[in-house]
Scaffold this active site. Structure first.
Site, PDB file in Angstrom:
ATOM      1  N   ASP A  85       0.760  -1.161  -0.185  1.00  0.00           N
ATOM      2  CA  ASP A  85       0.009  -0.115   0.013  1.00  0.00           C
ATOM      3  C   ASP A  85       1.014   1.346   0.174  1.00  0.00           C
ATOM      4  O   ASP A  85       0.538   2.194  -0.765  1.00  0.00           O
ATOM      5  CB  ASP A  85      -0.925   0.061   1.388  1.00  0.00           C
ATOM      6  CG  ASP A  85      -2.030  -1.019   1.129  1.00  0.00           C
ATOM      7  OD1 ASP A  85      -1.971  -1.717   0.410  1.00  0.00           O
ATOM      8  OD2 ASP A  85      -2.845  -0.728   1.957  1.00  0.00           O
TER       9      ASP A  85
ATOM     10  N   VAL B  58      -4.766   4.862   0.391  1.00  0.00           N
ATOM     11  CA  VAL B  58      -4.655   3.437  -0.381  1.00  0.00           C
ATOM     12  C   VAL B  58      -5.072   2.652   0.240  1.00  0.00           C
ATOM     13  O   VAL B  58      -4.845   2.474   1.669  1.00  0.00           O
ATOM     14  CB  VAL B  58      -2.991   3.440  -0.898  1.00  0.00           C
ATOM     15  CG1 VAL B  58      -3.064   2.019  -1.590  1.00  0.00           C
ATOM     16  CG2 VAL B  58      -2.393   4.226  -1.672  1.00  0.00           C
ATOM     17  N   CYS B  59      -5.914   1.813  -0.385  1.00  0.00           N
ATOM     18  CA  CYS B  59      -6.542   0.708   0.428  1.00  0.00           C
ATOM     19  C   CYS B  59      -7.469   0.770   1.290  1.00  0.00           C
ATOM     20  O   CYS B  59      -8.340   1.937   1.398  1.00  0.00           O
ATOM     21  CB  CYS B  59      -5.580  -0.513   0.730  1.00  0.00           C
ATOM     22  SG  CYS B  59      -6.073  -2.202   0.934  1.00  0.00           S
ATOM     23  N   THR B  60      -7.510   0.314   2.543  1.00  0.00           N
ATOM     24  CA  THR B  60      -8.445   0.480   3.570  1.00  0.00           C
ATOM     25  C   THR B  60      -7.893   1.829   4.512  1.00  0.00           C
ATOM     26  O   THR B  60      -8.470   2.316   5.348  1.00  0.00           O
ATOM     27  CB  THR B  60      -8.566  -0.740   4.456  1.00  0.00           C
ATOM     28  OG1 THR B  60      -7.268  -1.219   5.054  1.00  0.00           O
ATOM     29  CG2 THR B  60      -9.305  -1.586   4.073  1.00  0.00           C
TER      30      THR B  60
ATOM     31  N   ALA C 172      -7.904   2.332  -4.646  1.00  0.00           N
ATOM     32  CA  ALA C 172      -8.634   0.915  -4.154  1.00  0.00           C
ATOM     33  C   ALA C 172      -7.474   0.163  -3.513  1.00  0.00           C
ATOM     34  O   ALA C 172      -6.772   0.311  -2.874  1.00  0.00           O
ATOM     35  CB  ALA C 172      -9.182   0.381  -5.408  1.00  0.00           C
TER      36      ALA C 172
END
Lengths: 241, 241
Positions: free
Chosen positions: A18, A102-104, A152
């Site tokens: 990430d 980025v990501c969660t 995502a």
């Protein structure tokens, strides 16, 4: 040009790619300075066992032009309820040019109250939880809404980074960086999303990941309550009118 | 199943994403143990300024199932002529299941004599130099030739890692990992190769990178001489008959 100050929050259990996908992109121009931010300079260990050395602390971090929050495994839960971290993000965000994830990592931004009223994205397996936090979630790989730029899952950090570089500089700078990184991906399989992967592959991963998803859900409900967001017993979002 | 031992060589000036893309992939299965190998356990600094902590030394590294050599910036030159490193690679390669590289790491493998007689790939800007070392270079993102698996530039480490995971386990394991990483790339530009990037973008990057390419070329010629490979004044390869 004075250097553009870009900071990634890092923390125990962060998902290293990430960070590192976007780090590679954003550190390429000679006029950027990229920081890895944590409470202390003591090394932290990523979700995958990689040792990451922070370069600045919350208190020594300069005012940033870009703040980026990566996602994590179970360690992310602590970040979503840590007042020191959430306050740092809120303070920096007042003056940054871009507030990003980025990501969660977008769930941490949302826990800090920084994504409500914005469109954003997240790792596919946690998009419903990001929506529970009052964020308008779009099922896209990169979402730009005013000065919020979110990516995502995991590898989207590269797409995110190049998109952000185009906004920070221009498309030519982003394209030079893409060429340097030879980013002309050829995934050997077509299993990168639940829509394209086989049912068996999706089921296997969800079975493996369910304990993490459930633990996140508990924290997501608690965070949603803080924002007076009603979450029904099925986890669906009932926004307060 | 006993753990699969996977080792990445790291060194001062390594390109961090050459390592971290494949690291993320290969560390996902519970039954792999991934090592970062250097001469000492003292942290090294990547080409981008990232501090990387080695986890084993040349002498404490266990026998590996996979050895992977990432590329680097100027720091790679030292690796191409370091007898201790080249000897370590040769020794490990005698018993590993796969001998692999990402980016210009294939030039280090070639300097160790481990790619001559094999098909392999490399970062696009250095493919001619890899050919000068007696390697049959294919302009592909990932090349498999018997137990040699090589990736092209930087971000190809993800494609490489997933391909290798499919070989080490099966396609389902690789696809589960791809889905976890949400690897469904959507590059915002089409500039990932010199063939698709604009002439201006290619020219800008080559101008920036020329000193590095020239320095590599000097080392490549020296390495080629060691193998009694004739390299003419234009740098083209004249294989000894």
């Amino acid at each position: 040009m004075s250097e553009l100050q870009i900071g990634f929050l890092v923390y125990p259990g962060v998902i290293q790619l990430d960070v590192m996908g976007a780090f590679q992109v954003l550190s390429f121009p000679a006029c950027t300075q990229v920081h890895l931010i944590w409470k202390t300079l003591n090394p932290i260990v990523s979700n995958e066992g990689l040792t990451i050395a922070p370069t600045v602390t919350l208190s020594t971090c300069p005012p940033l032009d870009v703040i980026c929050v990566p996602g994590g495994g179970i360690g992310q839960i602590e970040m979503m309820k840590d007042p020191e971290i959430l306050n740092f993000l809120r303070q920096q965000s007042k003056s940054t040019q871009f507030v990003t994830s980025v990501c969660t990592g977008s769930m941490i931004l949302a826990a800090a109250g920084l994504l409500q009223g914005y469109q954003a994205t997240c790792h596919w397996a946690f998009r419903d939880q990001l929506a529970m936090l009052g964020v308008e979630v779009l099922p896209q790989r990169v979402v730009i809404d005013r000065n919020r730029v979110t990516g995502a899952g995991v590898t989207s950090g590269i797409d995110f980074g190049l998109t952000l570089l185009g906004l920070l500089f221009d498309e030519e700078m982003a394209q030079i960086t893409q060429l340097m990184m030879e980013y002309a991906p050829v995934p050997p399989f077509n299993a990168g999303t639940p829509e394209t992967a086989s049912k068996e592959v999706v089921a296997s991963l969800l079975q493996f990941g369910q304990p993490l998803i459930d633990t996140f859900l508990t924290q997501t409900r608690e965070t949603a309550q803080k924002f007076n967001l009603n979450v029904d017993s099925e986890g669906a979002l009932l926004l307060e009118q």
